[in-house]
Design a protein around this motif. Structure first.
Motif, PDB file in Angstrom:
ATOM      1  N   HIS A   1       0.952  -1.395  -0.094  1.00 13.84           N
ATOM      2  CA  HIS A   1      -0.357  -0.076   0.017  1.00 13.84           C
ATOM      3  C   HIS A   1       0.905   1.053  -0.052  1.00 13.84           C
ATOM      4  CE1 HIS A   1      -2.676   2.886   2.514  1.00 13.84           C
ATOM      5  NE2 HIS A   1      -2.819   3.110   1.425  1.00 13.84           N
ATOM      6  N   TYR A   2       1.782   1.097   0.964  1.00 11.19           N
ATOM      7  CA  TYR A   2       2.666   2.485   0.884  1.00 11.19           C
ATOM      8  C   TYR A   2       3.537   2.658  -0.315  1.00 11.19           C
ATOM      9  CZ  TYR A   2       7.111   4.854   1.969  1.00 11.19           C
ATOM     10  OH  TYR A   2       8.205   5.683   1.798  1.00 11.19           O
ATOM     11  N   LEU A   3       4.083   1.545  -1.193  1.00 12.51           N
ATOM     12  CA  LEU A   3       4.665   1.717  -2.434  1.00 12.51           C
ATOM     13  C   LEU A   3       3.696   2.232  -3.638  1.00 12.51           C
ATOM     14  CD1 LEU A   3       6.793  -1.329  -2.357  1.00 12.51           C
ATOM     15  CD2 LEU A   3       7.649   0.971  -2.025  1.00 12.51           C
ATOM     16  N   SER A   4       2.430   1.783  -3.442  1.00 15.10           N
ATOM     17  CA  SER A   4       1.205   2.333  -4.421  1.00 15.10           C
ATOM     18  C   SER A   4       0.981   3.796  -4.291  1.00 15.10           C
ATOM     19  CB  SER A   4       0.153   1.150  -4.297  1.00 15.10           C
ATOM     20  OG  SER A   4      -0.708   1.573  -2.861  1.00 15.10           O
ATOM     21  N   ASP A   5       1.298   4.047  -3.019  1.00 17.68           N
ATOM     22  CA  ASP A   5       0.748   5.547  -2.597  1.00 17.68           C
ATOM     23  C   ASP A   5       1.797   6.632  -3.004  1.00 17.68           C
ATOM     24  OD1 ASP A   5      -1.260   7.412  -1.628  1.00 17.68           O
ATOM     25  OD2 ASP A   5       0.165   7.312   0.201  1.00 17.68           O
ATOM     26  N   ASN A   6       2.917   5.991  -3.471  1.00 20.09           N
ATOM     27  CA  ASN A   6       4.230   6.951  -3.838  1.00 20.09           C
ATOM     28  C   ASN A   6       4.271   7.120  -5.546  1.00 20.09           C
ATOM     29  OD1 ASN A   6       6.165   7.970  -1.504  1.00 20.09           O
ATOM     30  ND2 ASN A   6       4.931   6.211  -0.906  1.00 20.09           N
ATOM     31  N   SER A   7       3.336   6.650  -6.168  1.00 22.11           N
ATOM     32  CA  SER A   7       3.207   6.887  -7.453  1.00 22.11           C
ATOM     33  C   SER A   7       4.490   6.113  -8.282  1.00 22.11           C
ATOM     34  CB  SER A   7       2.987   8.212  -7.888  1.00 22.11           C
ATOM     35  OG  SER A   7       1.927   8.848  -7.423  1.00 22.11           O
TER      36      SER A   7
ATOM     37  N   ILE B   1      -7.343   2.128  -5.522  1.00 23.63           N
ATOM     38  CA  ILE B   1      -7.409   3.272  -5.955  1.00 23.63           C
ATOM     39  C   ILE B   1      -6.337   4.163  -6.617  1.00 23.63           C
ATOM     40  CG2 ILE B   1      -8.130   5.689  -4.774  1.00 23.63           C
ATOM     41  CD1 ILE B   1      -9.902   4.442  -3.152  1.00 23.63           C
ATOM     42  N   ASN B   2      -4.936   3.582  -5.467  1.00 20.20           N
ATOM     43  CA  ASN B   2      -3.680   4.388  -5.966  1.00 20.20           C
ATOM     44  C   ASN B   2      -3.262   3.744  -7.316  1.00 20.20           C
ATOM     45  OD1 ASN B   2      -3.719   5.504  -3.453  1.00 20.20           O
ATOM     46  ND2 ASN B   2      -2.353   4.026  -2.610  1.00 20.20           N
ATOM     47  N   PHE B   3      -3.326   2.584  -7.569  1.00 19.77           N
ATOM     48  CA  PHE B   3      -2.978   2.150  -9.092  1.00 19.77           C
ATOM     49  C   PHE B   3      -3.730   2.871 -10.311  1.00 19.77           C
ATOM     50  CE2 PHE B   3      -0.880  -1.721  -7.212  1.00 19.77           C
ATOM     51  CZ  PHE B   3       0.462  -1.137  -7.000  1.00 19.77           C
ATOM     52  N   HIS B   4      -4.970   2.826  -9.861  1.00 21.33           N
ATOM     53  CA  HIS B   4      -6.090   3.632 -10.875  1.00 21.33           C
ATOM     54  C   HIS B   4      -5.540   4.918 -11.183  1.00 21.33           C
ATOM     55  CE1 HIS B   4      -9.373   4.233 -13.240  1.00 21.33           C
ATOM     56  NE2 HIS B   4     -10.108   4.885 -12.437  1.00 21.33           N
ATOM     57  N   ARG B   5      -5.198   5.566 -10.015  1.00 20.40           N
ATOM     58  CA  ARG B   5      -4.760   7.216 -10.182  1.00 20.40           C
ATOM     59  C   ARG B   5      -3.726   7.124 -11.453  1.00 20.40           C
ATOM     60  NH1 ARG B   5      -3.892   9.250  -4.118  1.00 20.40           N
ATOM     61  NH2 ARG B   5      -6.148   9.635  -3.488  1.00 20.40           N
ATOM     62  N   GLN B   6      -3.062   6.191 -11.529  1.00 20.65           N
ATOM     63  CA  GLN B   6      -1.733   6.197 -12.464  1.00 20.65           C
ATOM     64  C   GLN B   6      -2.150   5.865 -14.076  1.00 20.65           C
ATOM     65  OE1 GLN B   6       1.928   4.362 -11.106  1.00 20.65           O
ATOM     66  NE2 GLN B   6       0.874   4.162  -9.049  1.00 20.65           N
ATOM     67  N   GLY B   7      -3.254   5.681 -14.333  1.00 16.47           N
ATOM     68  CA  GLY B   7      -3.815   5.524 -15.645  1.00 16.47           C
ATOM     69  C   GLY B   7      -4.737   4.383 -15.776  1.00 16.47           C
ATOM     70  N   SER B   8      -5.487   4.254 -16.926  1.00 16.04           N
ATOM     71  CA  SER B   8      -6.589   3.279 -17.257  1.00 16.04           C
ATOM     72  C   SER B   8      -6.037   1.887 -17.585  1.00 16.04           C
ATOM     73  CB  SER B   8      -7.400   3.733 -18.561  1.00 16.04           C
ATOM     74  OG  SER B   8      -6.642   3.759 -19.598  1.00 16.04           O
ATOM     75  N   SER B   9      -4.839   1.595 -17.735  1.00 17.27           N
ATOM     76  CA  SER B   9      -4.139   0.404 -17.807  1.00 17.27           C
ATOM     77  C   SER B   9      -4.521  -0.620 -16.827  1.00 17.27           C
ATOM     78  CB  SER B   9      -2.451   0.336 -18.253  1.00 17.27           C
ATOM     79  OG  SER B   9      -2.031   0.727 -17.040  1.00 17.27           O
ATOM     80  N   PHE B  10      -4.455  -0.211 -15.635  1.00 21.40           N
ATOM     81  CA  PHE B  10      -4.666  -0.877 -14.346  1.00 21.40           C
ATOM     82  C   PHE B  10      -6.191  -1.518 -14.305  1.00 21.40           C
ATOM     83  CE2 PHE B  10      -6.056  -1.548  -9.881  1.00 21.40           C
ATOM     84  CZ  PHE B  10      -5.272  -2.475  -9.486  1.00 21.40           C
TER      85      PHE B  10
END
Length: 428
Positions: free
Chosen positions: A216-222, A278-287
């Protein structure tokens, strides 16, 4: 020296301006200084104590002001700021093999310490920047992420399996008449197995919790390593798999007595999973596209069930809940699009399919030894664990892959004729 007396010595040295012991501890975690990962892990364990990292559940740094001050001194030291994150990531990888007979279990406890340390370091902006810098070393960080996923899958799987066995035994014990009809020796064996499983879950749940919180922490750091072509499908499949156990029909198997004493908190895990989505989705639609590609565990019902539980128990703040709602709606849209694409690709030629996964290849490459064509993302994922050709076991590295340009062109033409957008997996 005992930990307390050593900490006192570090504190006195720091007050005098002598930081040599802190520098020694940090540098002892460096593979170029100490090659043995077990010894580096011992240096890290000592450093954790000095840095005032919470080692046990419920520990509070606030109860020991002097130690809290020492912790800030250690973590704000220039050597710590520069080297602690890269040394920790390298140790996370190297502890996989120590040469000790207990290495399989040792690595989980060392990695829990590393997860606790990284969780503590996120309080400092300098360490968050250091983590992003480390992630730019693509090869090293991919190995790190791959092992983090391996640990998450193994630990949570073990916990879920043992919880199911605990539930079975507890169900037998509920019916007192049937329970006492079981021979005494068998009852004793079942009671002993129940106790062993409870101890096992208590330990492995704690390890799993810290591992998932680190994810979770890593995903929150983009950090985009998780969304690279060789990782994204594995990440999404893992999250979907555990979501299916926490929200699907199987969740009834996890309802055991005194689960809090076993360090198993399904609501906390569900909340953490939702935030990772949520965090991964913030980085784009590919997730989201990868989430719906998962044929093993994905279903819209799982996400609607998760949303219902998150709402009813108020497990997320309103803004994060709204984000998860938007993510679920986007997943529904991508699921509908996938159904249309699947129909359009119903007659796909076999030569366009990945030989291991039987899915449409997007970036086909030729393996030089076996001459097999395979999707780049598939072989890259394999090479993270084993640098061999999976078809003949000959040595293979990333730089040896040969792009199959002609086949890729034909695949693109095939998809264009059917109105299918082909995502490019080529590595930049």
């Amino acid at each position: 020296l005992s930990s307390s007396s050593a900490a006192s010595d570090v504190y006195k040295r720091q007050v005098r301006g002598d930081t040599s012991l802190i520098e020694l501890l940090v540098e002892s975690c460096d593979v170029t200084v100490v090659n043995n990962p077990h010894l580096r892990a011992k240096a890290l364990e000592t450093l954790l104590y000095f840095a005032d990292v919470e080692m046990e559940e419920g520990a509070s740094r606030e109860s020991i002001p002097a130690k809290r001050t020492l912790g800030k001194m250690v973590l704000s030291h220039p050597v710590s700021l520069k080297l602690l994150v890269p040394h920790s990531i390298k140790l996370y990888i190297d502890i996989e093999s120590t040469g000790r007979t207990t290495q399989f279990y040792d690595k989980f406890f060392v990695r829990r310490h590393l997860a606790l340390l990284l969780k503590r370091l996120r309080e400092f902006p300098e360490y968050r920047e250091s983590l992003k810098t480390c992630s730019q070393d693509t090869k090293l960080f991919l190995y790190f992420v791959n092992m983090l996923l391996n640990d998450s899958i193994y630990l949570l799987d073990e916990v879920l399996l043992k919880l199911t066995k605990i539930k079975e035994t507890e169900s037998k014990m509920l019916n007192r008449e049937e329970w006492f009809n079981i021979p005494a020796d068998t009852r004793h064996e079942l009671e002993q197995e129940l106790q062993n499983n409870q101890m096992y879950v208590g330990t492995f749940s704690r390890l799993a919790n810290e591992t998932v919180l680190l994810l979770h922490y890593l995903s929150d750091n983009s950090i985009d390593t998780f969304l690279r072509p060789e990782m994204i499908d594995r990440v999404s499949a893992m999250l979907n798999y555990f979501l299916s156990h926490l929200t699907g029909p199987q969740r009834k198997n996890l309802a055991v007595k005194r689960s809090n004493k076993l360090n198993f908190n399904p609501r906390m895990l569900l909340t953490t999973l939702a935030q990772i989505y949520i965090n991964f989705h913030r980085q784009g639609s590919s997730f989201a596209e990868a989430v719906v590609r998962d044929d093993r565990s994905f279903s819209l019902d799982l996400f609607n069930d998760a949303l219902r539980i998150l709402k009813s128990h108020k497990l997320l703040p309103p803004d994060r809940l709204a984000e998860f709602v938007r993510f679920v709606k986007f997943v529904e849209k991508k699921s509908s699009e996938k159904k249309v694409e699947d129909q359009a690709l119903d007659d796909i030629p076999e030569e366009f399919l990945d030989p291991l996964l039987s899915v449409l290849m997007k970036d086909p490459v030729i393996l030089p030894s076996s001459k097999t064509t395979i999707d780049r993302s598939t072989i890259l994922r394999h090479l993270l664990s084993n640098e061999t050709d999976p078809f003949n076991r000959s040595h293979l590295t990333v730089d040896m892959l040969i792009p199959n340009v002609e086949l890729k062109k034909r695949i693109e033409e095939f998809c264009n004729k059917r109105g299918i957008k082909l995502q490019d997996n080529t590595q930049k």
